[in-house]
Design a protein around this motif. Structure first.
Motif, PDB file in Angstrom:
ATOM      1  N   UNK A   1       3.226 -11.918  37.043  1.00 39.54           N
ATOM      2  CA  UNK A   1       2.180 -12.488  37.859  1.00 39.54           C
ATOM      3  C   UNK A   1       1.065 -12.378  37.896  1.00 39.54           C
ATOM      4  N   UNK A   2       0.124 -13.088  38.535  1.00 37.31           N
ATOM      5  CA  UNK A   2      -1.421 -12.459  38.932  1.00 37.31           C
ATOM      6  C   UNK A   2      -1.920 -10.976  38.517  1.00 37.31           C
ATOM      7  N   UNK A   3      -1.450  -9.837  40.143  1.00 33.18           N
ATOM      8  CA  UNK A   3      -1.594  -8.755  40.139  1.00 33.18           C
ATOM      9  C   UNK A   3      -0.793  -8.450  38.976  1.00 33.18           C
ATOM     10  N   UNK A   4       0.193  -8.667  37.677  1.00 33.99           N
ATOM     11  CA  UNK A   4       1.059  -7.798  36.367  1.00 33.99           C
ATOM     12  C   UNK A   4       0.408  -8.362  35.463  1.00 33.99           C
ATOM     13  N   UNK A   5      -0.832  -8.672  35.301  1.00 33.71           N
ATOM     14  CA  UNK A   5      -1.454  -9.704  33.813  1.00 33.71           C
ATOM     15  C   UNK A   5      -0.710  -8.719  32.424  1.00 33.71           C
ATOM     16  N   UNK A   6       0.355  -9.420  31.478  1.00 31.57           N
ATOM     17  CA  UNK A   6       0.517  -8.914  30.332  1.00 31.57           C
ATOM     18  C   UNK A   6      -0.487  -9.237  28.880  1.00 31.57           C
ATOM     19  N   UNK A   7      -1.359 -10.240  29.657  1.00 32.70           N
ATOM     20  CA  UNK A   7      -2.192 -11.036  29.167  1.00 32.70           C
ATOM     21  C   UNK A   7      -2.654 -10.072  27.765  1.00 32.70           C
ATOM     22  N   UNK A   8      -3.290  -8.792  27.839  1.00 33.04           N
ATOM     23  CA  UNK A   8      -4.042  -7.765  27.011  1.00 33.04           C
ATOM     24  C   UNK A   8      -3.247  -6.848  25.953  1.00 33.04           C
TER      25      UNK A   8
ATOM     26  N   UNK B   1      -1.754  -4.829  15.064  1.00 31.19           N
ATOM     27  CA  UNK B   1      -0.819  -5.359  13.837  1.00 31.19           C
ATOM     28  C   UNK B   1       0.258  -4.966  13.467  1.00 31.19           C
ATOM     29  N   UNK B   2       1.047  -4.463  13.730  1.00 29.57           N
ATOM     30  CA  UNK B   2       3.049  -3.338  13.849  1.00 29.57           C
ATOM     31  C   UNK B   2       3.265  -4.995  13.511  1.00 29.57           C
ATOM     32  N   UNK B   3       4.365  -4.697  12.183  1.00 27.40           N
ATOM     33  CA  UNK B   3       5.111  -6.537  13.084  1.00 27.40           C
ATOM     34  C   UNK B   3       6.585  -5.375  13.266  1.00 27.40           C
ATOM     35  N   UNK B   4       6.553  -4.395  13.456  1.00 26.00           N
ATOM     36  CA  UNK B   4       7.781  -3.234  13.849  1.00 26.00           C
ATOM     37  C   UNK B   4       7.577  -3.752  15.108  1.00 26.00           C
ATOM     38  N   UNK B   5       6.499  -3.919  16.486  1.00 22.76           N
ATOM     39  CA  UNK B   5       6.236  -4.237  16.948  1.00 22.76           C
ATOM     40  C   UNK B   5       6.107  -5.814  18.101  1.00 22.76           C
ATOM     41  N   UNK B   6       7.659  -5.522  18.749  1.00 22.81           N
ATOM     42  CA  UNK B   6       7.940  -6.404  19.401  1.00 22.81           C
ATOM     43  C   UNK B   6       7.184  -6.595  21.156  1.00 22.81           C
ATOM     44  N   UNK B   7       6.718  -7.710  21.289  1.00 27.54           N
ATOM     45  CA  UNK B   7       5.927  -7.371  22.995  1.00 27.54           C
ATOM     46  C   UNK B   7       7.571  -8.321  23.584  1.00 27.54           C
ATOM     47  N   UNK B   8       8.125  -7.468  24.143  1.00 25.48           N
ATOM     48  CA  UNK B   8       9.432  -8.224  25.143  1.00 25.48           C
ATOM     49  C   UNK B   8       9.273  -8.302  25.995  1.00 25.48           C
ATOM     50  N   UNK B   9       9.581  -9.561  26.884  1.00 29.83           N
ATOM     51  CA  UNK B   9       9.022  -9.825  28.376  1.00 29.83           C
ATOM     52  C   UNK B   9      10.690 -10.184  28.659  1.00 29.83           C
TER      53      UNK B   9
ATOM     54  N   UNK C   1       4.155 -18.241  29.347  1.00 33.83           N
ATOM     55  CA  UNK C   1       4.756 -17.968  27.789  1.00 33.83           C
ATOM     56  C   UNK C   1       3.841 -18.265  26.396  1.00 33.83           C
ATOM     57  N   UNK C   2       3.046 -19.674  26.750  1.00 38.69           N
ATOM     58  CA  UNK C   2       2.316 -20.163  25.833  1.00 38.69           C
ATOM     59  C   UNK C   2       1.032 -19.073  25.735  1.00 38.69           C
ATOM     60  N   UNK C   3       0.632 -18.948  26.937  1.00 41.55           N
ATOM     61  CA  UNK C   3      -0.654 -17.850  26.700  1.00 41.55           C
ATOM     62  C   UNK C   3      -0.132 -16.753  26.538  1.00 41.55           C
ATOM     63  N   UNK C   4       0.504 -16.092  26.666  1.00 41.50           N
ATOM     64  CA  UNK C   4       1.139 -14.736  26.019  1.00 41.50           C
ATOM     65  C   UNK C   4       1.162 -14.548  24.906  1.00 41.50           C
TER      66      UNK C   4
ATOM     67  N   UNK D   1       8.839 -11.907  22.680  1.00 43.84           N
ATOM     68  CA  UNK D   1      10.272 -12.433  22.573  1.00 43.84           C
ATOM     69  C   UNK D   1      10.598 -12.302  24.416  1.00 43.84           C
ATOM     70  N   UNK D   2      11.038 -13.783  24.984  1.00 40.77           N
ATOM     71  CA  UNK D   2      11.301 -14.011  26.310  1.00 40.77           C
ATOM     72  C   UNK D   2      12.058 -13.926  26.225  1.00 40.77           C
ATOM     73  N   UNK D   3      12.941 -13.287  27.309  1.00 41.98           N
ATOM     74  CA  UNK D   3      14.521 -12.939  27.981  1.00 41.98           C
ATOM     75  C   UNK D   3      14.929 -13.448  29.142  1.00 41.98           C
ATOM     76  N   UNK D   4      13.527 -14.041  29.701  1.00 39.10           N
ATOM     77  CA  UNK D   4      13.960 -14.040  30.887  1.00 39.10           C
ATOM     78  C   UNK D   4      14.440 -13.725  32.269  1.00 39.10           C
ATOM     79  N   UNK D   5      14.973 -14.282  32.989  1.00 40.44           N
ATOM     80  CA  UNK D   5      15.522 -12.559  34.353  1.00 40.44           C
ATOM     81  C   UNK D   5      17.175 -12.856  33.851  1.00 40.44           C
ATOM     82  N   UNK D   6      17.104 -11.226  33.805  1.00 41.53           N
ATOM     83  CA  UNK D   6      18.912 -10.397  34.160  1.00 41.53           C
ATOM     84  C   UNK D   6      18.987 -10.066  35.575  1.00 41.53           C
ATOM     85  N   UNK D   7      19.902 -10.183  36.026  1.00 39.67           N
ATOM     86  CA  UNK D   7      20.095  -9.440  37.149  1.00 39.67           C
ATOM     87  C   UNK D   7      20.746  -7.925  37.248  1.00 39.67           C
ATOM     88  N   UNK D   8      20.048  -6.436  37.792  1.00 38.68           N
ATOM     89  CA  UNK D   8      20.162  -6.053  38.402  1.00 38.68           C
ATOM     90  C   UNK D   8      21.863  -4.878  38.397  1.00 38.68           C
TER      91      UNK D   8
END
Length: 366
Positions: free
Chosen positions: A202-209, A218-226, A235-238, A246-253
């Motif tokens: 959400x806006x107060x938690x931006x992950x774009x940067x 540019x390290x192919x070993x590093x994956x941004x997992x959300x 999703x498209x923007x990121x 990698x977008x994993x969606x919501x998983x309950x605690x």
């Protein structure tokens, strides 16, 4: 001691509340829990621990503001009915303010403990509702030391609230979430290093940067997992910023911890737009550190005095891509030290002892 624990929503929505319930049970309290709609895993957990519990019918999944607003009224009626049936000597423990703030004078019919998980904006509706009930609470709990001092002053409390960090109750061998699509994605990226963001996007938690920083490295070993809710536009923007996402969606605690433990670096972002964010106390910093995962967090005081002070990660300006790049480099080059410090940070908080102290105080306060 008889305690009725009340939470408007399901326990998977609030890991700190699940922790409170399980610690209360461990400490031998005569406990009954009233809660919203739990995940199947939580329902099974409560059954296995022999915790008497009941579900509020008012907790419905809604996608619009009108029905969410309506649920406040239906919950209020249902909770008041529960309160009317409780023996007079029962202590009511509210898992969060939203579970108590609409009950008015009914909260005064029993001794009660109030957990305040948020620091509301002064003068807001929530702030006014808290102000109407918090003076009557026998014990007040919050999750961060600066918030505790602010609350004492703002609500004219006789003492500083108890501070119990949002550290989860770690359950051995937590069942994996039944999400074959997530298993398939994780298998595709097996052997990669996950830079994990978990929570709402959400806006107060931006992950774009973060994505832009990874693109720059540019390290192919590093994956941004959300791991969390993010709409298609986000999703498209990121992905435009960093294709290896990698977008994993919501998983309950607490089932989500099966994903958390796979992370290489954990991300915790909060802007400085309000005091709640400035003095943030996210459970994710304890979830990362439980698995010795170094973190990159915001510069907010709530994080610099926890993660930063322990050397459990790097506190950065998330508006500066180069800051993030440098933080990732620092962690990669000194991973064992950061990992060790993360675990020291995790072990420093003893929530069980804090809850026992509250119980002991309740036993003598009349």
């Amino acid at each position: 001691m008889k305690i009725a624990y009340i939470l408007k929503k399901g326990l998977q929505c609030y890991p700190p509340c699940l922790a409170q319930v399980l610690f209360l049970k461990d400490l031998g309290v005569e406990l009954v829990v009233y809660h919203g709609k739990n995940s199947p895993y939580i329902d099974k957990l409560l059954e296995e621990r022999n915790i008497e519990n009941y579900t509020f019918d008012s907790d419905k999944e809604n996608n619009d503001n009108f029905h969410s607003y309506l649920n406040f009224f239906t919950y209020t009626a249902e909770a008041k009915k529960v309160l009317s049936t409780l023996p007079e000597d029962t202590i009511v423990w509210y898992g969060n303010c939203e579970s108590a703030m609409t009950l008015g004078k009914c909260v005064r019919n029993h001794r009660f403990v109030l957990t305040v998980l948020e620091l509301y904006e002064p003068g807001s509706m929530y702030d006014k509702l808290v102000k109407s009930i918090i003076p009557y609470a026998e014990q007040v709990i919050c999750c961060e030391k600066h918030r505790a001092v602010i609350m004492k002053d703002r609500y004219s409390l006789p003492s500083i609230p108890h501070v119990i960090p949002n550290k989860p109750y770690m359950i051995e061998n937590t069942a994996k979430p039944e999400k074959p699509e997530v298993d398939a994605l994780l298998k595709m990226y097996s052997g990669k290093k996950f830079v994990l963001y978990q929570g709402l996007v959400q806006p107060d938690r931006p992950i774009d940067n973060v994505a832009l920083a990874l693109k720059k490295i540019n390290d192919p070993e590093l994956v941004l997992a959300v791991m969390g809710k993010a709409d298609a536009v986000v999703e498209s923007k990121i992905r435009e910023c960093y294709s290896n996402t990698l977008f994993l969606g919501y998983i309950p605690a607490p089932e989500h911890l099966n994903i958390t433990k796979l992370a290489y670096i954990g991300i915790a972002i909060y802007d400085d737009s309000n005091l709640n964010n400035q003095f943030c106390a996210p459970n994710k910093i304890y979830e990362y550190s439980a698995f010795k995962i170094p973190m990159i967090t915001s510069l907010n005081l709530g994080l610099t005095e926890t993660v930063g002070a322990y050397g459990a990660g790097e506190c950065v300006d998330f508006k500066d891509v180069d800051n993030i790049v440098q933080a990732i480099s620092n962690i990669k080059n000194n991973y064992k030290a950061y990992s060790s410090n993360a675990f020291k940070f995790y072990n420093a908080a003893d929530c069980r002892a804090s809850i026992k102290k509250i119980i002991d105080e309740l036993a003598v306060d009349k």
